[in-house]
Write a protein that holds these residues in place. Sequence first.
Motif, short mmCIF file in Angstrom:
data_model
loop_
_atom_site.label_atom_id
_atom_site.label_comp_id
_atom_site.label_asym_id
_atom_site.label_seq_id
_atom_site.Cartn_x
_atom_site.Cartn_y
_atom_site.Cartn_z
N LEU A 71 -3.71 3.48 -0.06
CA LEU A 71 -4.07 3.12 -1.44
C LEU A 71 -3.35 1.83 -1.84
CD1 LEU A 71 -3.90 6.64 -3.12
CD2 LEU A 71 -5.81 5.53 -1.98
N PRO A 72 -4.11 0.76 -2.11
CA PRO A 72 -3.47 -0.50 -2.49
C PRO A 72 -2.73 -0.38 -3.82
CG PRO A 72 -5.79 -0.84 -1.88
CD PRO A 72 -5.57 0.63 -2.01
N ALA A 73 -1.64 -1.11 -3.93
CA ALA A 73 -0.84 -1.08 -5.16
C ALA A 73 -1.70 -1.47 -6.37
CB ALA A 73 0.35 -2.03 -5.03
N GLU A 74 -2.55 -2.47 -6.20
CA GLU A 74 -3.37 -2.92 -7.33
C GLU A 74 -4.27 -1.79 -7.83
OE1 GLU A 74 -6.79 -6.27 -8.46
OE2 GLU A 74 -6.25 -5.92 -6.36
N TYR A 75 -4.87 -1.07 -6.90
CA TYR A 75 -5.74 0.06 -7.24
C TYR A 75 -4.96 1.14 -8.00
CZ TYR A 75 -8.57 4.27 -6.09
OH TYR A 75 -9.29 5.44 -6.13
N LEU A 76 -3.79 1.48 -7.49
CA LEU A 76 -2.96 2.48 -8.14
C LEU A 76 -2.51 2.03 -9.53
CD1 LEU A 76 -0.89 3.42 -4.99
CD2 LEU A 76 -2.41 4.98 -6.24
N ARG A 77 -2.24 0.73 -9.62
CA ARG A 77 -1.73 0.17 -10.89
C ARG A 77 -2.82 0.17 -11.97
NH1 ARG A 77 -0.75 -1.06 -15.08
NH2 ARG A 77 0.63 -2.62 -15.97
N THR A 83 0.83 -1.19 0.00
CA THR A 83 0.00 0.00 0.00
C THR A 83 0.87 1.25 0.00
OG1 THR A 83 -0.13 -0.05 2.41
CG2 THR A 83 -2.00 -0.98 1.21
N LEU A 84 0.28 2.31 -0.50
CA LEU A 84 0.89 3.63 -0.45
C LEU A 84 0.04 4.44 0.52
CD1 LEU A 84 3.14 5.37 -1.87
CD2 LEU A 84 1.29 6.30 -3.27
N GLU A 85 0.69 4.96 1.55
CA GLU A 85 -0.04 5.75 2.54
C GLU A 85 0.21 7.23 2.28
OE1 GLU A 85 0.39 6.73 7.26
OE2 GLU A 85 0.75 4.67 6.64
N LEU A 86 -0.87 7.98 2.17
CA LEU A 86 -0.78 9.42 1.96
C LEU A 86 -1.34 10.12 3.19
CD1 LEU A 86 -2.25 9.69 -1.66
CD2 LEU A 86 0.16 9.58 -1.01
N GLY A 87 -0.58 11.08 3.69
CA GLY A 87 -1.07 11.89 4.81
C GLY A 87 -1.16 13.34 4.37
N TYR A 88 -2.19 14.01 4.85
CA TYR A 88 -2.41 15.41 4.48
C TYR A 88 -2.39 16.30 5.71
CZ TYR A 88 -3.49 13.78 -0.20
OH TYR A 88 -3.41 13.21 -1.44
#
Length: 127
Positions: free
Chosen positions: A31-37, A18-23
């Motif tokens: 965000l799962p890698a598969e979703y991003l891909r 997963t990619l974690e984004l903080g704001y």
Amino acid sequence: PMAAPIPTTIKLHKASRTLELGYADGSTYQLPAEYLRVLSPSAEVRGHGKPVLQTGKLNVGLSGVETAGRYAIKLIFDDGHDSGLYTWDYLYQLATQQSQRWDAYLEQLHQAGASRDPAVSAVRFIP
């Protein structure tokens, strides 16, 4: 329209893919890698206006993240895909619209008779 916020933290979790984004407002998104891909903004996926449905990406992982100027990141996936530039705007859309976009993707797969699992492939017989 306001510019999309820029993530204050970006963490790559290789084990959970997963990619974690903080704001700045305290919100965080995984965000799962598969979703991003499968929703990569690359020309290869977007297909110059006719998107190319990405299938069999269930097991894809992220192997790296690089910044691309001040406006985007480049994600490097372990299936070799690395041509998508994810702008802050697009990342924020992917983060905040995750359930709708994922549902739409699953529906497209269903309509195409395709699978997230690379071991499953739909065979179409053309008479």
